[in-house]
Design a protein around this motif. Sequence first.
Motif, PDB file in Angstrom:
ATOM      1  N   ILE A 119       0.841  -1.203   0.000  1.00 30.26           N
ATOM      2  CA  ILE A 119       0.000   0.000   0.000  1.00 30.26           C
ATOM      3  C   ILE A 119       0.873   1.248   0.000  1.00 30.26           C
ATOM      4  O   ILE A 119       0.622   2.205  -0.752  1.00 30.26           O
ATOM      5  CB  ILE A 119      -0.946  -0.008   1.221  1.00 30.26           C
ATOM      6  N   PHE A 120       1.910   1.258   0.833  1.00 31.37           N
ATOM      7  CA  PHE A 120       2.811   2.409   0.895  1.00 31.37           C
ATOM      8  C   PHE A 120       3.581   2.585  -0.413  1.00 31.37           C
ATOM      9  O   PHE A 120       3.832   3.708  -0.847  1.00 31.37           O
ATOM     10  CB  PHE A 120       3.791   2.249   2.061  1.00 31.37           C
ATOM     11  N   ILE A 121       3.950   1.466  -1.035  1.00 33.84           N
ATOM     12  CA  ILE A 121       4.694   1.537  -2.298  1.00 33.84           C
ATOM     13  C   ILE A 121       3.824   2.170  -3.388  1.00 33.84           C
ATOM     14  O   ILE A 121       4.274   3.051  -4.130  1.00 33.84           O
ATOM     15  CB  ILE A 121       5.175   0.135  -2.719  1.00 33.84           C
ATOM     16  N   ILE A 122       2.572   1.725  -3.496  1.00 33.82           N
ATOM     17  CA  ILE A 122       1.669   2.284  -4.504  1.00 33.82           C
ATOM     18  C   ILE A 122       1.376   3.745  -4.209  1.00 33.82           C
ATOM     19  O   ILE A 122       1.304   4.576  -5.131  1.00 33.82           O
ATOM     20  CB  ILE A 122       0.362   1.472  -4.571  1.00 33.82           C
ATOM     21  N   PHE A 123       1.226   4.089  -2.951  1.00 35.09           N
ATOM     22  CA  PHE A 123       0.992   5.491  -2.576  1.00 35.09           C
ATOM     23  C   PHE A 123       2.173   6.354  -2.996  1.00 35.09           C
ATOM     24  O   PHE A 123       1.988   7.457  -3.541  1.00 35.09           O
ATOM     25  CB  PHE A 123       0.774   5.589  -1.062  1.00 35.09           C
ATOM     26  N   TYR A 124       3.387   5.857  -2.812  1.00 34.29           N
ATOM     27  CA  TYR A 124       4.585   6.605  -3.206  1.00 34.29           C
ATOM     28  C   TYR A 124       4.655   6.762  -4.721  1.00 34.29           C
ATOM     29  O   TYR A 124       4.962   7.852  -5.232  1.00 34.29           O
ATOM     30  CB  TYR A 124       5.836   5.898  -2.691  1.00 34.29           C
ATOM     31  N   ILE A 125       4.345   5.682  -5.451  1.00 35.71           N
ATOM     32  CA  ILE A 125       4.392   5.740  -6.918  1.00 35.71           C
ATOM     33  C   ILE A 125       3.369   6.744  -7.452  1.00 35.71           C
ATOM     34  O   ILE A 125       3.685   7.591  -8.297  1.00 35.71           O
ATOM     35  CB  ILE A 125       4.146   4.346  -7.521  1.00 35.71           C
ATOM     36  N   MET A 126       2.145   6.660  -6.954  1.00 34.53           N
ATOM     37  CA  MET A 126       1.090   7.554  -7.441  1.00 34.53           C
ATOM     38  C   MET A 126       1.374   9.002  -7.048  1.00 34.53           C
ATOM     39  O   MET A 126       1.095   9.928  -7.825  1.00 34.53           O
ATOM     40  CB  MET A 126      -0.270   7.116  -6.898  1.00 34.53           C
ATOM     41  N   SER A 127       1.924   9.217  -5.867  1.00 36.69           N
ATOM     42  CA  SER A 127       2.258  10.578  -5.440  1.00 36.69           C
ATOM     43  C   SER A 127       3.369  11.155  -6.302  1.00 36.69           C
ATOM     44  O   SER A 127       3.359  12.343  -6.643  1.00 36.69           O
ATOM     45  CB  SER A 127       2.678  10.586  -3.968  1.00 36.69           C
ATOM     46  N   SER A 128       4.335  10.305  -6.669  1.00 40.47           N
ATOM     47  CA  SER A 128       5.441  10.754  -7.517  1.00 40.47           C
ATOM     48  C   SER A 128       4.953  11.111  -8.917  1.00 40.47           C
ATOM     49  O   SER A 128       5.533  11.975  -9.582  1.00 40.47           O
ATOM     50  CB  SER A 128       6.517   9.670  -7.603  1.00 40.47           C
ATOM     51  N   LEU A 129       3.879  10.436  -9.363  1.00 35.51           N
ATOM     52  CA  LEU A 129       3.338  10.674 -10.700  1.00 35.51           C
ATOM     53  C   LEU A 129       2.094  11.556 -10.672  1.00 35.51           C
ATOM     54  O   LEU A 129       1.321  11.578 -11.640  1.00 35.51           O
ATOM     55  CB  LEU A 129       2.992   9.332 -11.369  1.00 35.51           C
ATOM     56  N   SER A 130       1.893  12.271  -9.576  1.00 30.75           N
ATOM     57  CA  SER A 130       0.654  13.039  -9.401  1.00 30.75           C
ATOM     58  C   SER A 130       0.442  14.071 -10.507  1.00 30.75           C
ATOM     59  O   SER A 130      -0.695  14.309 -10.939  1.00 30.75           O
ATOM     60  CB  SER A 130       0.654  13.733  -8.036  1.00 30.75           C
ATOM     61  N   VAL A 131       1.524  14.682 -10.985  1.00 27.92           N
ATOM     62  CA  VAL A 131       1.396  15.689 -12.038  1.00 27.92           C
ATOM     63  C   VAL A 131       0.960  15.040 -13.350  1.00 27.92           C
ATOM     64  O   VAL A 131       0.090  15.547 -14.063  1.00 27.92           O
ATOM     65  CB  VAL A 131       2.732  16.441 -12.231  1.00 27.92           C
ATOM     66  N   ILE A 132       1.543  13.879 -13.653  1.00 28.72           N
ATOM     67  CA  ILE A 132       1.201  13.171 -14.888  1.00 28.72           C
ATOM     68  C   ILE A 132      -0.205  12.586 -14.812  1.00 28.72           C
ATOM     69  O   ILE A 132      -0.992  12.670 -15.773  1.00 28.72           O
ATOM     70  CB  ILE A 132       2.229  12.058 -15.164  1.00 28.72           C
ATOM     71  N   LEU A 133      -0.535  11.987 -13.668  1.00 29.45           N
ATOM     72  CA  LEU A 133      -1.837  11.341 -13.508  1.00 29.45           C
ATOM     73  C   LEU A 133      -2.967  12.341 -13.272  1.00 29.45           C
ATOM     74  O   LEU A 133      -4.146  11.984 -13.389  1.00 29.45           O
ATOM     75  CB  LEU A 133      -1.784  10.351 -12.337  1.00 29.45           C
ATOM     76  N   ASN A 134      -2.602  13.551 -12.905  1.00 28.58           N
ATOM     77  CA  ASN A 134      -3.599  14.587 -12.590  1.00 28.58           C
ATOM     78  C   ASN A 134      -4.497  14.167 -11.424  1.00 28.58           C
ATOM     79  O   ASN A 134      -5.703  14.424 -11.404  1.00 28.58           O
ATOM     80  CB  ASN A 134      -4.454  14.902 -13.820  1.00 28.58           C
ATOM     81  N   LEU A 135      -3.891  13.483 -10.458  1.00 31.54           N
ATOM     82  CA  LEU A 135      -4.586  13.065  -9.242  1.00 31.54           C
ATOM     83  C   LEU A 135      -3.760  13.495  -8.039  1.00 31.54           C
ATOM     84  O   LEU A 135      -2.541  13.315  -8.016  1.00 31.54           O
ATOM     85  CB  LEU A 135      -4.784  11.545  -9.211  1.00 31.54           C
ATOM     86  N   GLY A 136      -4.406  14.011  -7.013  1.00 31.12           N
ATOM     87  CA  GLY A 136      -3.710  14.478  -5.826  1.00 31.12           C
ATOM     88  C   GLY A 136      -3.280  13.348  -4.911  1.00 31.12           C
ATOM     89  O   GLY A 136      -3.636  12.179  -5.118  1.00 31.12           O
ATOM     90  N   ASP A 137      -2.536  13.706  -3.882  1.00 34.93           N
ATOM     91  CA  ASP A 137      -2.068  12.712  -2.918  1.00 34.93           C
ATOM     92  C   ASP A 137      -3.223  12.045  -2.179  1.00 34.93           C
ATOM     93  O   ASP A 137      -3.113  10.891  -1.752  1.00 34.93           O
ATOM     94  CB  ASP A 137      -1.114  13.360  -1.909  1.00 34.93           C
ATOM     95  N   ASN A 138      -4.309  12.778  -2.004  1.00 39.24           N
ATOM     96  CA  ASN A 138      -5.458  12.187  -1.308  1.00 39.24           C
ATOM     97  C   ASN A 138      -6.064  11.036  -2.112  1.00 39.24           C
ATOM     98  O   ASN A 138      -6.435   9.999  -1.538  1.00 39.24           O
ATOM     99  CB  ASN A 138      -6.515  13.263  -1.024  1.00 39.24           C
TER     100      ASN A 138
END
Length: 379
Positions: A119-138
Amino acid sequence: MNRILGLDLNDLIAGFHAPSFAQIIMMLLGAYLIYMSIYYNKKPLLLLPMGVAILASNMPLPKMTTEVVNGFLGFIFSGADSGVYSILVFFAVGTMIDLGLILADPKNFFIGASSQIGIFIIFYIMSSLSVILNLGDNIAAATSIIGAADGSLAMYMASLIAEPRYFAPIVIAAYLYMELLPILQTTVTKFMTTKEERKISMSYLRHVSRGEKIIFAVIAMGFCGIFLSNSFPLIAALLFGSILRESDIIKNFSVNLQKSLNGILTMLIGIAVGSSTTAETFITFNTFIIFFFGLFSLILNTIIGILAAKIMNVLTGGKVHPIIGSAGLSAFPIPAWGAHIYGQENSSSNCLLLHAMAVNISGIISGAVVAGILLAFFH
């Protein structure tokens, strides 16, 4: 000619509203869920009310009727949005679990807790790609918790930190992947283990007294309230349900509570999730991203759980069956039964149910703990 009794018939024609293409797709999805629940008996308590709610929320209704429908559905949805349903689900699960299983062999708790690292690994990956994915950390946090394979836990996270338009994709992904657990468990376990490892026998667990279980529940509740306040509502409800289970005074009541409360909550959750599944918010590219990373998180959690069991097997000199590592998820009791059945398929002498249950219960507790840690970044 267009007027009868002083009424304009053009107003009647204007009352018909053509649905959009996206609404038609959602209505077909709702109809499909109803069909699957009735004719194939696929989770009827969840899918039937969800399908009806999807139909209702995607109808092209006039403003007057929409307010009535939204008022009713909104009332039921408020239970999900406030986190009440999630807490009640954890309470109901608490009346079914036996804390003695994790107290009998603490290394099973380590295996279940290790599974949540994904869960923490996926959270880190998605947070790192937040600009590309256009999704926030929440949204990254709420999506990564899907890896715990617990619809109520995902609903709790989504209701607290995610925008309303992401609530339905997150919760539906979590419940959908719970249904895929048996297939996923078997596939990942077969890939991650050898034939020799799948035939390892495990010893019986020691008996744990009722006093030990109650004392553990009370102490754990106290520590959670002090150090993990964001997880306290879920863990406290879980442990309170477990204490009720151990009480002889209300033992029969807790058994009846499991059946009735679970059924009612499942139907309410189905309506709540379906009512938020509108065409405008569900049929988007972001929904695809949530489903993709949610599945990635679930697979990663399963892999890490098996690796943790393999490490423990080495440390104990070959006394831990790696298959039980696949049960370190929050869904109860699907992962435990899946691990047990697959173990027996490889060796009829394998009786892994109690060990797998212990890892599964550990996954429930540690999944709630992880949710509390992630919530600490936003609350």
